[in-house]
Design a protein around this motif. Structure first.
Motif, short mmCIF file in Angstrom:
data_model
loop_
_atom_site.label_atom_id
_atom_site.label_comp_id
_atom_site.label_asym_id
_atom_site.label_seq_id
_atom_site.Cartn_x
_atom_site.Cartn_y
_atom_site.Cartn_z
N SER A 29 0.92 -1.35 -0.03
CA SER A 29 -0.05 0.05 0.04
C SER A 29 0.81 1.38 0.02
CB SER A 29 -0.86 -0.19 1.04
OG SER A 29 0.03 0.01 2.33
N GLU A 30 0.40 2.38 -0.45
CA GLU A 30 1.35 3.59 -0.23
C GLU A 30 1.85 3.75 1.10
OE1 GLU A 30 0.83 8.53 -0.57
OE2 GLU A 30 -0.85 7.37 -1.00
N ALA A 31 1.19 3.54 2.13
CA ALA A 31 1.81 3.77 3.37
C ALA A 31 2.93 2.92 3.71
CB ALA A 31 0.64 3.42 4.72
N LEU A 49 9.09 2.18 3.53
CA LEU A 49 10.33 1.45 3.04
C LEU A 49 11.17 2.21 2.15
CD1 LEU A 49 8.58 -2.28 2.17
CD2 LEU A 49 9.65 -1.34 4.34
N LEU A 50 10.70 2.98 1.55
CA LEU A 50 11.35 3.82 0.55
C LEU A 50 12.06 5.11 1.43
CD1 LEU A 50 9.65 5.37 -2.62
CD2 LEU A 50 11.48 3.82 -2.33
N HIS A 51 11.63 5.58 2.50
CA HIS A 51 12.44 6.44 3.58
C HIS A 51 13.39 5.70 4.18
CE1 HIS A 51 10.27 10.21 3.37
NE2 HIS A 51 9.36 9.76 3.05
N LEU A 52 13.01 4.35 4.66
CA LEU A 52 14.12 3.85 5.17
C LEU A 52 15.11 3.18 4.52
CD1 LEU A 52 11.49 1.77 7.52
CD2 LEU A 52 13.43 3.47 8.34
N GLY A 53 14.92 2.74 3.09
CA GLY A 53 15.89 2.52 2.02
C GLY A 53 16.78 3.28 1.53
N ALA A 68 8.53 9.55 11.17
CA ALA A 68 7.52 9.81 11.31
C ALA A 68 7.45 11.53 10.71
CB ALA A 68 6.89 9.92 12.77
N GLU A 69 8.14 12.33 11.12
CA GLU A 69 8.37 13.37 10.64
C GLU A 69 8.56 13.73 9.04
OE1 GLU A 69 11.55 17.01 11.28
OE2 GLU A 69 10.61 16.48 12.99
N ALA A 70 9.68 12.77 8.66
CA ALA A 70 9.99 12.74 7.25
C ALA A 70 8.81 12.32 6.54
CB ALA A 70 11.15 11.67 6.97
N MET A 71 7.78 11.35 6.89
CA MET A 71 6.75 11.01 6.24
C MET A 71 5.69 11.99 6.42
SD MET A 71 6.96 6.69 7.05
CE MET A 71 5.32 6.49 6.11
N GLY A 72 5.75 12.70 7.24
CA GLY A 72 4.54 14.07 7.43
C GLY A 72 3.35 13.11 8.14
N ILE A 73 3.54 12.14 9.05
CA ILE A 73 2.55 11.51 9.65
C ILE A 73 2.85 11.64 11.24
CG2 ILE A 73 1.85 9.85 8.05
CD1 ILE A 73 3.31 7.64 9.53
N THR A 74 1.85 11.42 12.15
CA THR A 74 2.06 11.47 13.65
C THR A 74 2.80 10.17 14.04
OG1 THR A 74 0.00 10.26 14.05
CG2 THR A 74 -0.05 12.72 13.73
N PRO A 75 3.56 10.31 15.33
CA PRO A 75 4.07 9.15 15.70
C PRO A 75 3.11 7.96 16.15
CG PRO A 75 5.32 11.10 16.86
CD PRO A 75 4.05 11.56 15.74
N PRO A 76 2.23 8.34 16.51
CA PRO A 76 1.02 7.18 16.76
C PRO A 76 0.92 6.52 15.57
CG PRO A 76 0.37 8.83 18.21
CD PRO A 76 1.57 9.45 17.31
N SER A 77 0.51 7.02 14.36
CA SER A 77 0.31 6.45 13.01
C SER A 77 1.41 5.73 12.78
CB SER A 77 -0.16 7.48 12.16
OG SER A 77 -1.24 8.09 12.54
N LEU A 78 2.35 6.17 12.99
CA LEU A 78 3.68 5.28 12.69
C LEU A 78 3.97 4.13 13.20
CD1 LEU A 78 6.36 5.03 10.91
CD2 LEU A 78 7.33 6.20 12.50
N VAL A 79 3.67 4.02 14.62
CA VAL A 79 3.79 2.82 15.54
C VAL A 79 2.92 2.06 14.98
CG1 VAL A 79 3.04 1.94 17.63
CG2 VAL A 79 4.62 4.15 17.58
N LYS A 80 1.53 2.23 14.63
CA LYS A 80 0.60 1.07 14.11
C LYS A 80 1.09 0.68 12.62
CE LYS A 80 -3.53 3.25 15.88
NZ LYS A 80 -4.47 4.09 15.85
#
Length: 155
Positions: A34-36, A41-45, A57-69
């Motif tokens: 999925s896009e998420a 994976l691209l950011h990490l790669g 989370a900051e680089a992806m433009g999402i909240t830390p709780p969303s990233l945890v999920k």
């Protein structure tokens, strides 16, 4: 008031980003991405080393709780692993698994194919002008105070 067309630029950039991601998302869907997932994976790669979750989370433009999920699901599926942060036991760094490194190559290849399709028919000169203008816009935005009224109060 006569328009000079600049009010359309923001809308066009947003539309292009949405269409770009949507197209890449469709092309990667058959791989279970999925896009998420592929965006993470691209950011990490592209990172030189495992990233702290907060930075990711900051680089992806999402909240830390969303990233945890998201990371919970990626970890369950064997795409990422979370490593303890040496200086802070509560914080974690995120690392790609070997399986994920292979997927990042696939994602990058598909993104490159899409870039070639999108830019087909646009001259190198026009691409360079576009890049230069976008870099100037970014630089200008970086130099504009977020709260101009507060700037005057600080003097």
């Amino acid at each position: 008031m006569k328009s000079d067309g600049t009010e359309q630029i923001g809308y066009l950039m947003k539309a292009i980003i949405k269409k770009w991601r949507g197209t890449l998302d469709q092309r990667l869907a058959s791989l279970g991405m999925s896009e998420a997932r592929w965006f993470c994976l691209l950011h990490l790669g592209r990172a030189e080393s495992p990233l702290p979750q907060v930075e990711l989370a900051e680089a992806m433009g999402i909240t830390p709780p969303s990233l945890v999920k998201l990371l919970d699901r990626l970890e369950e599926d064997g795409w990422v692993e979370r490593l303890p942060e040496p200086q802070d036991r509560r914080a974690k760094r995120v690392n790609l698994t070997p399986k994920a490194h292979e997927m990042v190559k696939v994602i990058e290849d598909e993104a490159q194919k899409l870039r070639q399709e999108v830019w087909k028919g646009i001259s190198a000169s026009d691409r360079n002008i576009c890049l230069r203008v976008l870099q100037q816009l970014e630089s200008t935005l970086d130099s504009i105070p977020l709260n101009p009224s507060a700037e005057g109060e600080a003097s």
